[in-house]
Scaffold this active site. Structure first.
Site, mmCIF file in Angstrom:
data_model
loop_
_atom_site.group_PDB
_atom_site.id
_atom_site.type_symbol
_atom_site.label_atom_id
_atom_site.label_comp_id
_atom_site.label_asym_id
_atom_site.label_seq_id
_atom_site.Cartn_x
_atom_site.Cartn_y
_atom_site.Cartn_z
ATOM 1 N N GLU A 1 7.362 16.237 -9.059
ATOM 2 C CA GLU A 1 6.671 15.251 -9.889
ATOM 3 C C GLU A 1 6.030 15.966 -11.072
ATOM 4 O OE1 GLU A 1 6.435 15.273 -5.690
ATOM 5 O OE2 GLU A 1 4.479 15.554 -6.606
ATOM 6 N N SER B 1 3.377 14.766 0.352
ATOM 7 C CA SER B 1 3.909 15.894 -0.403
ATOM 8 C C SER B 1 5.410 15.650 -0.604
ATOM 9 C CB SER B 1 3.598 17.205 0.306
ATOM 10 O OG SER B 1 4.203 17.265 1.569
ATOM 11 N N ASN C 1 0.815 -1.204 0.000
ATOM 12 C CA ASN C 1 0.000 0.000 0.000
ATOM 13 C C ASN C 1 0.853 1.261 0.000
ATOM 14 O OD1 ASN C 1 -2.848 -0.501 -0.118
ATOM 15 N ND2 ASN C 1 -2.637 -1.608 1.826
#
Lengths: 146, 146, 146
Positions: free
Chosen positions: C90, C33, C28
């Site tokens: 990202e 952030s 999982n």
């Protein structure tokens, strides 16, 4: 409770800038749903350690429309019964701070009404920002245990 | 495995109402990706403590189209090999419960096939809701350890 | 730092396939952030235990346009001052890997400049994929402590 706003090189840089201006830009934030655990008390913003994983409920909005005004706010409703949890609500939209803060406070009031719980205290914070090129607003309730 | 649906004052209030109706509205939920750890067993929904941070995989959908029918479902595929993890899939869309539940079950079957793993058991839950003004559906697999 | 890409039965199955191809599909993941805690060092991808909850910063994109080319990348900027945290950025978009990787590296550089911090090292990973039917790309920085 913290808030921040910033322009940035990209949408993510603007969001990063808003986190930094809110004082939570150098630690990892994990988004949680909107519950304030019983027994919490409000503290002044503190420097979070950079190695932490910090749960937070937050509202954010990013825009790339120069001149546009955006706002974000969070509200916390504290219950009369101290064994019950509080409720956090988040809201962001185009428009002025006052309008967004009023809305998010109403959301918290409605959420407590939905539970059938009485409100002891209602706190809120909101921020407004005029986009230069690409900008973000952020308002957050950060949980921190000592 | 839980599900809930609700109208609300705003989209976030509707989501909050769906969490409450599902029995997980007074604890903080953190969204995780879609793995069921080995050794889990299904328990009846329990009251989660309000101070917890609870990982969950969930499907949700919010609509502000009065009369619209929306559904959300989750499926769990358990592996034959008990050392392997299970797989959770989430799906929400406009339409009736049966269609969404069938889809999410197929998704879990495909995910296990993709891994080359055999399925021992396939469980699912789904919910359907007709929007009054602003409404939300939610189906979730909540992990809880004792 | 890992990356993966895959077609799938649905958007979520494609995302699941991309996680699997990246080597993080059976544990999982919790989205965080974009901060790299001080003292981290890069390790080769390892098998994560299926019962873990693993924090990660990631870029992902899903498309259902056959033939479309999509890419995702992450960059990590390490600070000269070892007491400071690093920064993860990202980015994902339509287009070729080179373009997306260059952009995400620039984002990390800008983020460190915003902090007034000097960069000691800049690492990145990116992946490109041509959609067959429904496909996903993923690039991630996964935190793991031993």
């Amino acid at each position: 409770m913290v808030s921040g706003a910033s322009d940035g090189f990209t949408p993510l840089n603007a969001f990063d800038g808003a986190l930094l201006q809110a004082g939570i830009g150098n630690t990892n934030i994990v988004k949680m749903s909107s519950i304030l655990p019983p027994g919490c008390r409000q503290i002044s913003p503190i420097a979070l350690p950079p190695e932490a994983l910090v749960p937070a409920a937050y509202a954010t909005l990013i825009s790339d429309v120069p001149g546009e005004i955006i706002s974000a706010g969070v509200a916390v409703a504290l219950p009369e019964d101290q064994n019950q949890n509080g409720l956090i609500m988040e809201f962001s939209a185009k428009g002025e701070r006052r309008k967004i803060e009023e809305m998010v406070r109403n959301m918290a009031v409605e959420g407590m009404k939905f539970r059938g719980w009485k409100i002891k205290d209602l706190k809120s914070i909101a921020i407004r920002y005029r986009i230069k090129r690409i900008g973000a607003v952020l308002a957050a309730v950060v949980l921190w245990g000592q």
